[in-house]
Motif scaffolding. Structure first.
Motif, mmCIF file in Angstrom:
data_model
loop_
_atom_site.group_PDB
_atom_site.id
_atom_site.type_symbol
_atom_site.label_atom_id
_atom_site.label_comp_id
_atom_site.label_asym_id
_atom_site.label_seq_id
_atom_site.Cartn_x
_atom_site.Cartn_y
_atom_site.Cartn_z
ATOM 1 N N ASP A 180 0.816 -1.222 0.000
ATOM 2 C CA ASP A 180 0.000 0.000 0.000
ATOM 3 C C ASP A 180 0.842 1.261 0.000
ATOM 4 O O ASP A 180 0.317 2.367 -0.032
ATOM 5 C CB ASP A 180 -0.965 0.000 1.184
ATOM 6 N N ALA A 230 -10.028 -3.892 -2.361
ATOM 7 C CA ALA A 230 -10.416 -3.081 -3.518
ATOM 8 C C ALA A 230 -11.771 -3.504 -4.066
ATOM 9 O O ALA A 230 -12.526 -2.670 -4.582
ATOM 10 C CB ALA A 230 -9.356 -3.171 -4.618
ATOM 11 N N GLU A 235 -9.862 1.617 0.152
ATOM 12 C CA GLU A 235 -8.580 2.053 -0.399
ATOM 13 C C GLU A 235 -7.578 0.910 -0.330
ATOM 14 O O GLU A 235 -7.319 0.364 0.735
ATOM 15 C CB GLU A 235 -8.029 3.242 0.390
ATOM 16 N N ASN A 238 -2.429 3.734 -0.212
ATOM 17 C CA ASN A 238 -2.543 4.982 0.545
ATOM 18 C C ASN A 238 -2.677 6.171 -0.390
ATOM 19 O O ASN A 238 -1.838 6.393 -1.265
ATOM 20 C CB ASN A 238 -1.317 5.171 1.444
ATOM 21 N N MET A 240 -4.787 6.724 -2.755
ATOM 22 C CA MET A 240 -5.373 6.466 -4.075
ATOM 23 C C MET A 240 -6.887 6.350 -3.948
ATOM 24 O O MET A 240 -7.397 5.669 -3.049
ATOM 25 C CB MET A 240 -4.807 5.173 -4.674
ATOM 26 N N LYS A 241 -7.603 6.991 -4.859
ATOM 27 C CA LYS A 241 -9.059 6.917 -4.839
ATOM 28 C C LYS A 241 -9.504 5.479 -5.016
ATOM 29 O O LYS A 241 -9.039 4.778 -5.917
ATOM 30 C CB LYS A 241 -9.635 7.788 -5.956
ATOM 31 N N PRO A 242 -10.400 4.993 -4.174
ATOM 32 C CA PRO A 242 -10.858 3.605 -4.303
ATOM 33 C C PRO A 242 -11.764 3.425 -5.514
ATOM 34 O O PRO A 242 -12.154 4.395 -6.181
ATOM 35 C CB PRO A 242 -11.612 3.362 -2.994
ATOM 36 N N ASP A 357 -13.149 5.014 3.935
ATOM 37 C CA ASP A 357 -11.814 5.194 4.506
ATOM 38 C C ASP A 357 -11.651 6.519 5.225
ATOM 39 O O ASP A 357 -10.821 6.644 6.129
ATOM 40 C CB ASP A 357 -10.758 5.022 3.413
#
Length: 386
Positions: A180, A230, A235, A238, A240-242, A357
């Motif tokens: 991550d 995912a 997320e 770290n 990053m847009k899910p 998140d």
């Protein structure tokens, strides 16, 4: 497209439930297809351990199977036995391996143990000598110091010409500890170690990457990837847009009250109102997985003025104030026009309007814990793909 307002499986129980959970199985399937695409030439499995991350292994397993998943990972054999009825010809790997007394479950439900120690290896050799050949997988530790044979023992096993022919693993796997965090040099170090192991077990499929590792690129994909968080809208990396949100948790407003300036809220009187306020008391608390550490005040993790959680209602973010209790949470709805909220409405605890998140970070934890910690009281609705 995710549609949490769809009424495909609504019921009277859901419509009046104190706490409720909507699971968009179409979004789940879309997320798996996206992770399968990102896996490139590798085949994408689906990780459904912990009751499909708290969202229901039966329904989620079925949706993932119908989307195309044919490899599944569970944590314990009981999960695999439950899943088998819903994924009839899929391969189900059990990450905890096998222990004496579990043989019948593995052989009758066609489960694949992931062997992670010399002791499990020895027991497996004994089991297959009595019951006949059966597939297994082998886990190797490449730096996690959690489960798996040591790097040296794995290479020795691969080169052992005296190992029984009946010992025929169908997969060799390892796990990244810092996937991550793409910038971590330790990812490359683990990759190099695992490549040596994969090469030593020539002709056997290999797997290194869970959700985060998939985003590290083709070098990390090998033959099989193992997306988990995912798929469920959390997320994986770290910052990053899910992918698409899959779960929406809501709690019913059981009372709306006016409160005076200077009065206090909830246990310990840890929150004092600085204005005339309208408060919504909702029927969710830490018994429902809405963690006490999400409180607006009065718990150690909130010390120093750190803000707690927000809910979402009528297009507005509303803060949780005071301590969250076992069954109840209080939100400040003063800034929401009174005509837009009434008793019986639902505040979204997390979902498309209040990202999973973000809520998890307010609690000092991660989306995994928010999902797997969902309590038993949520009335569930599953939205199925068209």
């Amino acid at each position: 497209m995710t549609d949490f307002d769809s009424d495909l499986s609504s019921s009277a129980d859901f419509d009046c439930a104190p706490v409720r959970l909507t699971v968009d199985l179409g979004a789940l399937a879309d997320n798996w297809r996206e992770m399968a695409y990102r896996s490139g030439k590798a085949r994408a499995a689906a990780v459904v351990k912990a009751d499909a991350y708290g969202l229901g292994i039966e329904d989620c397993g079925t949706a993932l199977y119908e989307a195309g998943a044919r490899d599944f990972f569970v944590a314990v054999p009981q999960e695999g036995a439950t899943l088998r009825a819903y994924v009839p010809d899929a391969r189900i790997y059990v990450l905890s391996g096998i222990w004496p007394g579990q043989e019948r479950m593995f052989f009758e439900d066609d489960l694949v143990p992931v062997l992670a120690s010399e002791e499990q290896l020895a027991f497996w050799m004994s089991a297959i000598s009595e019951r006949g050949d059966h597939p297994c997988a082998l886990q190797v530790d490449t730096g996690f110091n959690r489960l798996g044979l040591s790097f040296q023992d794995a290479l020795a096993l691969a080169g052992d010409v005296s190992r029984p022919a009946s010992f025929s693993p169908v997969l060799v796997l390892s796990h990244l500890h810092s996937g991550d965090t793409p910038s971590s040099p330790l990812n490359r170090k683990q990759l190099e170690s695992f490549r040596q192991v994969a090469d030593a077990f020539e002709g056997i499929e290999s797997s290194l990457s869970a959700s985060a590792g998939i985003f590290l690129g083709p070098d990390y994909h090998f033959d099989l990837t193992r997306p988990g968080i995912a798929l469920y809208g959390g997320e994986a990396v770290n910052g990053m847009k899910p992918l698409k949100p899959v779960a929406k948790a809501e709690a019913r407003i059981v009372q709306i009250r006016e409160a005076e300036t200077g009065s206090t809220v909830s246990y310990g009187a840890t929150h004092q109102l600085s204005r005339q306020s309208r408060l919504a008391v909702v029927s969710a608390g830490y018994a429902d997985g809405y963690l006490r550490s999400l409180s607006g005040a009065g718990v150690p993790i909130r010390a120093g003025g750190t803000q707690g959680a927000f809910g979402f209602i009528a297009g507005h973010r509303v803060p949780a104030i005071g301590r969250i209790t076992m069954d109840l949470t209080i939100f400040d709805i003063t800034d929401v026009p009174a005509a837009e909220i009434r008793i019986g409405d639902y505040i979204e605890l997390f979902g498309p309007g209040m990202p999973l998140d973000e809520v998890a970070r307010a609690a000092g934890t991660i989306g995994y814990e928010m999902l797997t910690g969902l309590g038993l009281r949520h009335e569930r609705r599953y939205i199925y793909p068209e």
